[in-house]
Design a protein around this motif. Structure first.
Motif, short mmCIF file in Angstrom:
data_model
loop_
_atom_site.label_atom_id
_atom_site.label_comp_id
_atom_site.label_asym_id
_atom_site.label_seq_id
_atom_site.Cartn_x
_atom_site.Cartn_y
_atom_site.Cartn_z
N PRO A 1 79.77 31.78 8.76
CA PRO A 1 80.14 30.37 8.74
C PRO A 1 80.53 29.90 7.65
O PRO A 1 80.35 30.04 6.47
N GLY A 2 81.91 29.06 7.80
CA GLY A 2 82.48 28.62 6.59
C GLY A 2 83.61 29.38 5.77
O GLY A 2 84.23 28.80 4.76
N ARG A 3 83.89 30.46 6.54
CA ARG A 3 84.82 31.16 5.89
C ARG A 3 86.17 30.77 5.78
O ARG A 3 86.88 30.63 4.89
N ARG A 4 86.50 30.32 6.85
CA ARG A 4 87.91 29.71 7.03
C ARG A 4 88.01 28.41 5.97
O ARG A 4 89.28 28.32 5.33
N ALA B 1 90.89 28.19 2.81
CA ALA B 1 91.83 27.25 2.74
C ALA B 1 91.60 26.55 1.31
O ALA B 1 92.67 26.26 0.85
N ILE B 2 90.63 26.60 0.48
CA ILE B 2 90.80 26.02 -0.76
C ILE B 2 90.36 26.78 -1.98
O ILE B 2 90.12 26.40 -3.17
N ILE B 3 90.17 28.23 -1.65
CA ILE B 3 90.01 29.10 -2.73
C ILE B 3 90.87 29.09 -3.94
O ILE B 3 90.51 29.33 -5.16
N LEU B 4 92.21 28.57 -3.65
CA LEU B 4 93.31 28.95 -4.84
C LEU B 4 93.30 27.23 -5.62
O LEU B 4 94.01 27.06 -6.31
N ALA C 1 79.99 26.74 -2.36
CA ALA C 1 81.34 27.21 -2.85
C ALA C 1 82.43 26.34 -3.02
O ALA C 1 83.22 26.04 -3.69
N THR C 2 82.39 25.55 -1.54
CA THR C 2 83.16 24.42 -1.38
C THR C 2 82.96 23.23 -2.47
O THR C 2 84.02 22.94 -3.16
N VAL C 3 81.98 23.05 -2.85
CA VAL C 3 81.62 21.96 -3.83
C VAL C 3 82.22 22.30 -5.24
O VAL C 3 82.55 21.48 -5.79
N VAL C 4 81.62 23.67 -5.57
CA VAL C 4 82.14 24.07 -6.84
C VAL C 4 83.74 24.21 -6.81
O VAL C 4 84.30 23.89 -7.96
N LEU C 5 84.56 24.71 -5.88
CA LEU C 5 85.88 24.84 -5.83
C LEU C 5 86.40 23.23 -5.85
O LEU C 5 87.58 23.37 -6.53
#
Length: 595
Positions: free
Chosen positions: A122-125, A129-132, A333-337
């Motif tokens: 869950p949350g991989r997509r 989308a935001i990893i870069l 990870a989303t918050v950190v990115l």
């Protein structure tokens, strides 16, 4: 003599696997070899290009070296050989930070690539989308955002201080630790992209065969995965090492003075140009050695799987606890990115001078954005950046496209040397480029038409041209490798001149790739800070320098508003570049149908 094939018999387009500067390249056949009938044509085209590279890349390097030995001979260089001293300490600190950055970025980037490419959770997509996103931030804005988040006066340490009721901020990042945090979160995409591409192309049947033969996970990693990932990891390591070695904004904002780039800046601002030139020369030599090492290693050996299995599939996480843990990790990870961009966006709406000891700003306003667009003095840096970046980009396109064509299609002596010369600018840190230009153009010479360029408007576009020419060159070269030379040859066979065949066939098919490189050069020019801070004047200050000046004047809100303008421009360019990639594929299909 064998006639060139007609357009009706042109073979389908195939991608040239040979990297620029090595081996044989597809060339126009028969009497049209080299793109024109005359055997002197390649030299007529290459000579002015080589002259440009010599005059604005190579010759300034010689001028810097001459400046470094002009007064005291080799006395400045002896400082790097002594047991102590600032020079030796700065060199060792820069090398240490770069090595640590490689290790940390490798751990984060490879781990993220392995998780996202091998597991379904869950949350991989969302993460994909935001990893870069951190890598998309301009260097100065990225460093400022991490300073606002994680330094002693940052949001997170202050928030934890208030939460736990401590007397001082909790877990602040300062000094070298702060520099490493910035480097890790802005440079791990080098490893992530390289490892992701390697994992995507890896045959899973080889790994499964190792497991079937009784190998454990550690042995499979050591004997199967790591050897297949080695080329990608080495290439990413060298990129991160060189980028870290050239880093200036992170050491500046986190107070690490004993680095090579900071010593170049300090000696330059103190008026000691010979010592600044010495640091620049040493840093240039180290950077060029790593560039040559990267090129040597890429051609040294090949790791290829001989199997023809299917592409790898992601493993579903079925354990309930694992699913919840993966979901929590995805949210974190989303918050950190997104935190760096969110921080700049939040501060951009804060009133200048209102944020002192609070965790987050207490007063907000639209006035910062109104000011930067309505106040002529505040708008001038925006206008400067757009003008200088546009001029540099146009020059990069003209020179970069022609050099890419010469390296890819023409047959002449010194082709590999031309390829190396154009990539020298990519290997040189921004501080070194600035010192080179200062040394070369503080007096008039043939390449400045007898004019002194330092202190004028034109030195800034020239610096951007030198720094970002490799971006357009690489993009154009990669696009040209996918265009069959027989298409241009057919046009020549039908009576078109070389200029017409090049302009109506080859260049037209190159447009998507050239445009993508040009947009990248333009947006990097708008965000350029490292070279600009050493050569700007009060009339030519770009956005990045204005951001830095506003930060030191405690006008944090206005500085962040400039930063959000840069971030918005970058995301627009990312969207346009994505569409250009689709256009490039469409152009290739159209060329196939034309053939």
């Amino acid at each position: 003599m064998t006639a060139a094939p007609s357009a009706a018999t042109v073979p389908p387009i195939t991608e040239d696997p040979t990297p620029p500067g090595r081996g044989r390249r597809p060339r126009l056949g028969g009497r049209f070899a080299g793109g024109a009938s005359s055997r002197w044509f390649p030299y007529a085209l290459v000579f002015p290009l080589a002259l440009i590279l010599f005059g604005y890349v190579v010759q300034p390097m010689f001028a810097t070296f001459a400046e470094s030995v002009g007064v005291d001979g080799v006395a400045n260089y002896t400082e790097f050989l002594r047991g102590g001293g600032v020079a030796r300490s700065s060199l060792l600190t820069s090398l240490g930070i770069s090595a640590a950055s490689v290790l940390l970025c490798g751990i984060v980037g490879v781990a993220m690539a392995f998780l996202l490419k091998r597991f379904q959770f869950p949350g991989r997509r969302l993460i994909e989308a935001i990893i870069l996103v951190p890598a998309a931030l301009p260097p100065l804005i990225g460093a400022i955002s991490f300073q606002l988040l994680y330094s002693e006066t940052g949001i997170l340490p202050r928030g934890l201080q208030q939460l736990f009721g401590t007397e001082s901020p909790v877990l602040p990042f300062t000094g070298i630790a702060g520099v490493l945090v910035v480097h890790t979160f802005t440079m791990y995409p080098f490893f992530y992209l390289a490892a992701s591409a390697a994992l995507a192309g890896m045959d899973p049947s080889v790994e499964e065969a190792a497991y079937n033969l009784g190998a454990g996970r550690v042995r499979v990693w050591r004997t199967v995965l790591l050897p297949m990932l080695t080329p990608a990891l080495v290439s990413a390591s060298l990129l991160v090492f060189m980028t870290s070695l050239a880093s200036y904004t992170a050491p500046l904002l986190f107070g690490v003075d004993r680095t090579m780039t900071m010593q170049i800046y300090i000696n330059r601002t103190n008026g000691d140009l010979p010592m600044a030139s010495t640091y620049a020369s040493v840093l240039a030599v180290v950077s060029i050695l790593f560039l040559l090492g990267m090129r040597w290693y890429e051609g040294r050996r090949s790791y290829r799987s001989q199997s023809k299995g299917v592409a790898a599939h992601r493993r579903e996480i079925t354990n309930p606890f694992g699913k919840w843990a993966a979901l929590a990790a995805s949210i974190l990870a989303t918050v950190v990115l997104l935190a760096p961009v969110g921080t700049i966006g939040l501060v951009a709406f804060s009133e200048d001078g209102s944020w002192t000891t609070e965790v987050i700003p207490s007063a907000y306003t639209w006035q910062n954005f109104v000011t930067i667009f309505s106040d002529p003095r505040a708008f001038q840096p925006i206008l400067n950046s757009l003008q200088m970046s546009l001029i540099a980009t146009v020059a990069c396109v003209v020179v970069g496209v022609l050099i890419a064509y010469a390296v890819r299609r023409l047959d002449f002596r010194g082709r590999a040397l031309l390829d190396v010369a154009v990539m020298l600018a990519w290997a040189l840190p921004g501080t070194v480029v600035a010192i080179n230009l200062i040394s070369a153009f503080s007096t008039g010479n043939a390449f400045s038409f007898g004019q002194v360029l330092i202190g004028t408007f034109w030195i800034m576009p020239l610096a951007y041209f030198v720094r970002f020419l490799p971006l357009v060159f690489r993009s154009s070269s990669a696009t040209l490798a996918q265009i069959d030379p027989s298409l241009e040859e057919a046009a020549r066979n039908l009576g078109a001149s070389w200029w017409r065949a090049f302009g109506t066939v080859t260049l037209r098919l190159m447009i998507p790739g050239v445009a993508a490189g040009a947009l990248l050069a333009f947006v990097n020019g708008v965000g350029e800070f490292v070279a600009s801070v050493l050569i700007y004047t009060s009339q030519t200050a770009p956005i990045s320098v204005e951001i830095n000046n506003r930060m030191y004047s405690f006008e944090v809100g206005t500085a962040a508003a400039y930063g959000m303008l840069q971030v918005a421009l970058i995301f627009v360019v990312m969207v346009v570049s994505g569409r250009l990639q689709s256009g490039r594929s469409a152009s290739r299909e159209a060329a196939k149908w034309t053939a």
